[in-house]
Design a protein around this motif. Structure first.
Motif, PDB file in Angstrom:
ATOM      1  N   LEU A 135      -3.501  12.621  -1.153  1.00 18.89           N
ATOM      2  CA  LEU A 135      -3.260  12.907  -2.568  1.00 18.89           C
ATOM      3  C   LEU A 135      -3.242  11.633  -3.395  1.00 18.89           C
ATOM      4  N   ALA A 136      -2.851  10.557  -2.753  1.00 19.90           N
ATOM      5  CA  ALA A 136      -2.856   9.268  -3.446  1.00 19.90           C
ATOM      6  C   ALA A 136      -3.027   8.190  -2.390  1.00 19.90           C
ATOM      7  N   MET A 137      -3.759   7.175  -2.743  1.00 20.29           N
ATOM      8  CA  MET A 137      -3.998   6.104  -1.782  1.00 20.29           C
ATOM      9  C   MET A 137      -4.184   4.838  -2.601  1.00 20.29           C
ATOM     10  N   VAL A 138      -3.185   3.986  -2.530  1.00 19.71           N
ATOM     11  CA  VAL A 138      -3.150   2.844  -3.431  1.00 19.71           C
ATOM     12  C   VAL A 138      -2.955   1.573  -2.626  1.00 19.71           C
ATOM     13  N   SER A 139      -3.697   0.558  -2.988  1.00 12.66           N
ATOM     14  CA  SER A 139      -3.462  -0.748  -2.410  1.00 12.66           C
ATOM     15  C   SER A 139      -3.397  -1.753  -3.550  1.00 12.66           C
ATOM     16  N   LYS A 148      -4.885  -2.436   1.778  1.00  9.14           N
ATOM     17  CA  LYS A 148      -3.685  -2.591   2.585  1.00  9.14           C
ATOM     18  C   LYS A 148      -3.254  -1.296   3.254  1.00  9.14           C
ATOM     19  N   THR A 149      -3.894  -0.186   2.879  1.00 13.94           N
ATOM     20  CA  THR A 149      -3.506   1.071   3.514  1.00 13.94           C
ATOM     21  C   THR A 149      -4.210   1.282   4.851  1.00 13.94           C
ATOM     22  N   VAL A 150      -5.412   0.739   4.990  1.00 13.21           N
ATOM     23  CA  VAL A 150      -6.122   0.968   6.253  1.00 13.21           C
ATOM     24  C   VAL A 150      -6.703  -0.297   6.872  1.00 13.21           C
ATOM     25  N   GLN A 151      -6.926  -1.318   6.047  1.00 16.14           N
ATOM     26  CA  GLN A 151      -7.714  -2.442   6.524  1.00 16.14           C
ATOM     27  C   GLN A 151      -6.868  -3.539   7.158  1.00 16.14           C
ATOM     28  N   ALA A 173       0.780  -1.197  12.926  1.00 18.98           N
ATOM     29  CA  ALA A 173       0.205   0.066  12.458  1.00 18.98           C
ATOM     30  C   ALA A 173      -0.177  -0.073  10.996  1.00 18.98           C
ATOM     31  N   THR A 174      -1.050   0.813  10.578  1.00 22.15           N
ATOM     32  CA  THR A 174      -1.433   0.809   9.166  1.00 22.15           C
ATOM     33  C   THR A 174      -0.570   1.795   8.404  1.00 22.15           C
ATOM     34  N   VAL A 175      -0.593   1.680   7.109  1.00 23.12           N
ATOM     35  CA  VAL A 175       0.169   2.585   6.251  1.00 23.12           C
ATOM     36  C   VAL A 175      -0.307   4.019   6.473  1.00 23.12           C
ATOM     37  N   LEU A 176      -1.625   4.181   6.566  1.00 22.48           N
ATOM     38  CA  LEU A 176      -2.183   5.517   6.746  1.00 22.48           C
ATOM     39  C   LEU A 176      -1.741   6.121   8.074  1.00 22.48           C
ATOM     40  N   GLN A 177      -1.701   5.303   9.112  1.00 24.18           N
ATOM     41  CA  GLN A 177      -1.269   5.812  10.420  1.00 24.18           C
ATOM     42  C   GLN A 177       0.166   6.324  10.360  1.00 24.18           C
ATOM     43  N   LEU A 178       1.007   5.600   9.656  1.00 22.56           N
ATOM     44  CA  LEU A 178       2.397   6.055   9.548  1.00 22.56           C
ATOM     45  C   LEU A 178       2.482   7.347   8.750  1.00 22.56           C
ATOM     46  N   GLY A 195       0.824  -1.199   0.000  1.00 19.07           N
ATOM     47  CA  GLY A 195       0.000   0.000   0.000  1.00 19.07           C
ATOM     48  C   GLY A 195       0.855   1.244   0.000  1.00 19.07           C
ATOM     49  N   VAL A 196       0.292   2.306  -0.587  1.00 16.08           N
ATOM     50  CA  VAL A 196       0.972   3.596  -0.597  1.00 16.08           C
ATOM     51  C   VAL A 196      -0.034   4.662  -0.211  1.00 16.08           C
ATOM     52  N   VAL A 197       0.400   5.582   0.657  1.00 14.94           N
ATOM     53  CA  VAL A 197      -0.443   6.740   0.951  1.00 14.94           C
ATOM     54  C   VAL A 197       0.413   7.980   0.783  1.00 14.94           C
ATOM     55  N   ALA A 198      -0.126   8.955   0.038  1.00 19.61           N
ATOM     56  CA  ALA A 198       0.528  10.252  -0.072  1.00 19.61           C
ATOM     57  C   ALA A 198      -0.439  11.296   0.454  1.00 19.61           C
ATOM     58  N   MET A 199       0.096  12.204   1.285  1.00 14.30           N
ATOM     59  CA  MET A 199      -0.786  13.134   1.971  1.00 14.30           C
ATOM     60  C   MET A 199      -0.110  14.478   2.092  1.00 14.30           C
TER      61      MET A 199
END
Lengths: 372, 684
Positions: free
Chosen positions: B311-315, B347-350, B483-488, B299-303
């Motif tokens: 800005l981007a949230m990919v699993s 995979k970013t939050v679940q 932790a989740t990707v989003l949390q990091l 997963g990738v999260v860009a914020m």
């Protein structure tokens, strides 16, 4: 004979004089309305049922004039033979008859077929008239004068009810009733017969098939069965009521045009008519039928002999009962049965029967007493 | 033989004829009276009832609100489709050659098997289960007259071919079948934003029961996941209705009688659903997706660091949400469900994972909050530490480390030692972790976000896993830290923005169909005061810059030529021995999927001088963080900052050669690590 009746010698004059214009006017008034209505019931289709009905009317008209031309004393002579022939046909129906809509009532092929029970009605009138005429002349008062006519009625009635076609069977009984009443019989014996009839109906209830009992139940409480067996009855009365005073106009009745009215060609053509022509049109049609019935009784009362009077009474009864039962059924006054409305209902046998009846009327009318 | 020439005197019959006339006239008057009663007195009543026959009010489905990215590019729209309605109880029967005829007495009867099978034969099914479900649905309606007498949705999203096929055979089935135009959901970008938009599905029986007041109908589609689910009430719109004239077969009449049209009640226009504008940048999303989809799962999260705008949230792997608009073959379904890559899971939050070394920033902040801790004190790394009879291993011998160099080189021993010295207690770390948003949901509210776990002593005691070593493992993001990707992403954003924990959000604004603004998101801080002391923050920031820009930094090889990135690698161990046994039992074998491999992490923000974006990537079983995850993050940052060149001043590593271990080069040279590694590793 023509001298005796004071008829003109030229052919056209003779034809003109032998036609009862009242009968023709009333009958063709009804036929005109019936054809327009049949077209409407067929959603504006002139080619199908209307064309067929038109052909039957044309054939019937020819037969009507032939019957008119024949001296009804000829009918007198062939009456028993015709009766025997008609009963014979009825006997054949269960053997070689063909099935339409799950009922075995027809002879012939699927395309060209006749319904012997329809013809039986008018032939029974003829045979009864002859028997009662003869019985009167003999001035006999023995039990036979009572038993034989009842037997003549009950045999075809039983055969028809057995088809099974309860409606037409009951119709035979009803048509015979007024004919039998034009006898020397006393009022007392007639009341007795009437009581016997009621008992018969009460007994008949026990032997009725379930579907027939249900029909009567539905007739008494149609709203309880509004979604099922009562659907037709309810839709018919909605059609009539939807007509209002002036009607919706030809081809504008929603119940008919949108197909909510079942059997618009046979059992419920009057519902189509009442919706599109309203109370005004309904009263008009009723008046025409009333006219035919009353005029028949009028001719009967003026007939030159008892045979003619009995014939006309029979024809009057034929029209009267058909109209009353069919329209009564639409108006929820009697239970639903397959009784047709003369000329309005699509069907050749019925048209022919009624046309023969009208021919007999005119034939009797030709030799009425006042003309001499 | 009677002589008919003889005239009879019929005068004696006159009273009988008169009686007949009387009876006939009375009966006809009776009929006329009844006619008058029905047509004139009760006419209006029957007119109403006639209207009830032909007036049919049908629902008009509201177009569902669309979903756009930040630039107004559509990611979820509608396309025309056809919906098949079945009326299982009609007043018609099938009659051999005669076709469809009215039933006996006009009675309503259930559809026969033959008709059902005929209808089923006109529909395309993906497999036998699909057919079975369709037939079962019709059987359900056939068994229930109260429902079955009205048209009910039997199948949605028929394609044009099915529509044409049914139309062609309509004469034989039209009392039972109606096709109405409707729309289906269409996702132009498919799986690219599949987890964000979510997908649609038929409303379940339970949901239907629980939402009676909301006016859902059986067979309706609702959002099942993602934005489609979260914002269902906004997207949905409200049903309209349209009155029409129908015939006895309940088919719309093209040319109804004039008076029938006049009797129709007024139409009610549907209210279209509201359009949602996301914070996502579709281009950035694509960059992230393309980079991540080279891996099997992750997963990738860009914020944005200052606002929490995602800005981007990919699993990966992701499913194309368009697939849910058709029935899914059960074989395919099973394949997805059995896949160890778990394509249903965002995979970013679940799902939460060991954060590994990315968690060291938490440990560092926790240590800095201890009054006796001196960040410049050197601790010798011998490659392992012994505690409680167990060896706690490090990747290699780092030499002498202080806090900053321990971050730069990702030295485990340094943090082990702090844990052994009780500078890092579980409770202290837990307090810091929670203040930075770990261990609880971020507030995004998407896709069944999980909390992650941050162990306390109570927690460990409850789990029965408490022992002294837990503290050591927790300090490096192992043990029970998850932790989740989003949390990091939220955590690193807080470090980047000076200590503010942002509530991440995906929906920028909502507008009505006419463009009226109904909702707009405001950035939300979880805390008024910075949770990190500015001096501490600066120290950690320097360490993170060093990770990428110091020659000894773990992600030095991945640095960008003209953007100074601050970040932290993570290589989270997954319990190899246990995994190995599991892997051997695994039924589905996927090439390149090795569950004994570590989870690769990289969390970064840029530009280091004035951070604007935070990007976190996690590659499941991807191996070493710098190798697997960092390039993905760098591509996203590079795209976002808009560098003109993607060339680095480092020669690309040949394919297949592992990256140098952090600090390896220096260790080989026999140099001892010096204190206070330069944070000014910025590349010009």
């Amino acid at each position: 004979m023509s001298d005796l009746l004071g008829q003109p010698r030229d052919l056209w004059g003779r034809i003109r004089q032998s036609i009862d214009w009242v009968v023709v006017l009333l009958a063709f008034g009804v036929i005109a309305l019936a054809l327009i209505n049949l077209n409407s019931a067929g959603k504006g289709d002139w080619s199908g049922r209307v064309a067929t009905q038109l052909r039957w009317v044309a054939l019937g008209t020819v037969i009507m004039f032939i019957v008119t031309a024949i001296d009804y004393r000829v009918i007198y002579r062939v009456s028993y033979a015709a009766y025997a022939f008609a009963v014979g046909l009825l006997v054949l129906v269960p053997v070689i008859g063909i099935k339409v809509n799950n009922a075995r009532r027809w002879l012939g092929t699927q395309d060209v077929r006749i319904q012997p029970s329809e013809l039986m009605k008018v032939i029974l009138v003829i045979a009864l008239a002859r028997y009662l005429h003869d019985a009167y002349a003999k001035e006999s008062k023995n039990i036979r004068t009572l038993v034989v006519p009842f037997a003549m009625v009950l045999v075809p009635a039983a055969l028809i009810i057995n088809q099974p076609d309860l409606g037409t069977g009951v119709m035979i009984l009803l048509v015979a009733l007024p004919v039998l009443s034009v006898t020397r019989m006393h009022l007392r014996s007639m009341l007795g017969a009437g009581f016997a009839g009621l008992v018969a109906v009460a007994l008949g209830w026990r032997y009725m098939a379930d579907y027939q009992r249900k029909r009567i139940d539905v007739w008494l409480n149609p709203e309880l069965y509004a979604d099922d067996e009562g659907y037709q009855t309810i839709q018919a009365i909605i059609s009539v009521g939807n007509g209002g005073f002036f009607g919706r106009g030809v081809d504008q009745g929603t119940q008919n045009v949108l197909g909510f009215l079942p059997e618009p060609f046979t059992d419920f053509p009057f519902a189509v008519y009442a919706e599109e022509w309203g109370f005004v049109g309904g009263a008009m049609a009723l008046t025409l039928y009333l006219g035919i019935t009353l005029w028949s009784i009028n001719i009967a009362s003026q007939a030159r002999d008892r045979f003619g009077a009995l014939l006309c009474t029979g024809v009057a009864a034929l029209f009267f009962w058909h109209v009353v039962i069919n329209i009564g059924m639409v108006l929820q006054l009697v239970p639903v049965s397959g009784i047709t409305l003369p000329f309005f209902s699509a069907g050749g046998s019925n048209v022919l029967t009624m046309m023969i009846g009208l021919g007999i009327l005119m034939s009797v009318s030709r030799s009425r007493q006042y003309r001499s | 033989m009677i002589n008919l020439r003889q005239r009879d005197d019929l005068r004696e019959l006159r009273p009988r004829f008169q009686a007949m006339v009387l009876v006939v006239v009375l009966v006809f008057l009776g009929l006329l009276g009844r006619l008058c009663q029905i047509q004139i007195l009760e006419g209006d009543h029957y007119t109403r009832r006639a209207e009830r026959n032909f007036v049919d009010v049908v629902d008009v489905e509201a177009p569902r609100g669309r979903i756009f990215d930040a630039d107004g590019r559509p990611v979820s729209t509608n396309r025309p489709a056809y919906t098949l309605y079945i009326t299982a109880w009609a007043r018609f029967v099938r009659d051999g050659e005669a076709g469809v005829v009215p039933s006996e007495d006009g009675k309503r009867v259930a559809m026969d098997d033959e008709t059902r099978d005929l209808i089923a034969s006109l529909v395309d099914f993906v497999d036998d289960d699909d057919r079975g479900a369709f037939v079962e649905r019709i059987d359900e309606l056939r068994a229930d007259e109260a429902t079955g007498k009205y048209p009910q949705i039997a199948r949605r999203n028929l394609d044009w071919e099915e529509f044409a096929r049914i139309q062609a055979r309509l004469d034989g089935i039209d009392p039972w079948v109606e096709i109405r135009e409707s729309s289906k959901r269409y996702y132009p970008e498919g799986q690219l934003v599949g987890f964000v938009t979510g997908h649609m599905g038929n409303i379940g029986a339970k949901a239907l029961e629980g939402s009676k007041h909301l006016g859902y109908r059986p067979g309706d589609r609702t959002g099942k996941t993602g934005i489609e689910r979260q914002w269902e009430n906004y997207l949905r719109g409200r049903l309209g209705r349209r009155a029409r004239v129908v015939d006895a077969r309940r088919r719309e009449v093209s040319d109804p009688p004039r008076e029938a049209v006049e009797a129709l009640p007024e139409d009610l226009d549907p209210i279209p659903g509201q359009d949602i504008y996301l914070t996502l940048d579709l281009d950035l999303q694509r960059v992230a997706y393309d980079a991540l989809s080279e891996k099997l799962a992750g997963g990738v999260v860009a914020m944005e660091v200052k606002t929490g705008r995602i800005l981007a949230m990919v699993s990966v792997p992701a499913l194309d949400p368009n697939l849910y608009e058709q029935p899914i073959p059960s074989a395919t379904w099973k394949e997805w469900a059995d896949s160890p890559l778990k394509p249903f899971i965002d995979k970013t939050v679940q799902e939460h994972f060991f954060p590994g070394s990315t968690y060291k920033v938490v440990s560092a902040i926790a240590a800095l909050s201890h009054p006796e801790f001196d960040p410049d004190e050197l601790i010798e790394c011998e490659g392992f530490i012994k505690y409680g009879g167990r060896r706690f291993r490090d990747t290699h011998v780092h030499g002498e480390m202080n806090l900053e160099s321990a971050i730069v080189e990702s030295c485990n021993t340094y943090f082990y030692q702090l844990a052994v010295d009780n500078i890092l207690s579980l409770d202290r770390m837990e307090q810091v972790a929670r203040s930075l948003g770990l261990g609880e949901r971020s507030g995004l509210g998407l896709n069944g976000e999980v909390r992650g776990t941050i162990p306390t002593e109570e927690f460990e005691a409850r789990e029965g896993t408490y022992q002294g070593g837990v503290r050591l493992n927790s300090a490096i993001g192992q043990g029970n830290v998850k932790a989740t990707v989003l949390q990091l992403a939220v955590l690193y954003a807080a470090i980047a923005n000076g200590g503010y924990v942002m509530t991440p959000y995906l929906v920028d604004r909502i507008e009505t169909n006419e463009g009226k603004l109904v909702f707009t998101s405001q950035p939300q801080r979880r805390n008024d005061q910075p949770v990190i002391d500015p001096v501490d923050r600066e120290r950690i920031h320097r360490g993170l810059v060093g990770v990428v820009n110091d020659e000894d930094g773990t992600a030095y090889s991945e640095r960008l030529p003209n953007i100074v990135v601050a970040g932290k690698t993570g290589t989270a161990q997954v319990g190899r021995e246990k995994r190995r046994r599991e892997a051997e039992e695994e039924e589905v074998q996927i090439e390149g999927w090795d569950t004994t491999q570590d989870h690769a992490w990289f969390a970064a923000y840029a530009p280091a001088e004035a951070p604007s974006i935070v990007v976190v990537a996690m590659v499941e079983h991807g191996g070493i963080g710098a190798d697997a995850a960092a390039p993905i993050v760098m591509k996203v940052i590079n795209h976002y900052i808009g560098s003109t060149t993607t060339e680095t001043d480092v020669a690309p590593r040949p394919y297949g050669e592992p990256p140098p271990l952090p600090g390896q080069a220096r260790a080989e040279l026999g140099r001892a690590g010096t204190a206070g590694a330069s944070p000014s590793g910025a590349v010009p």
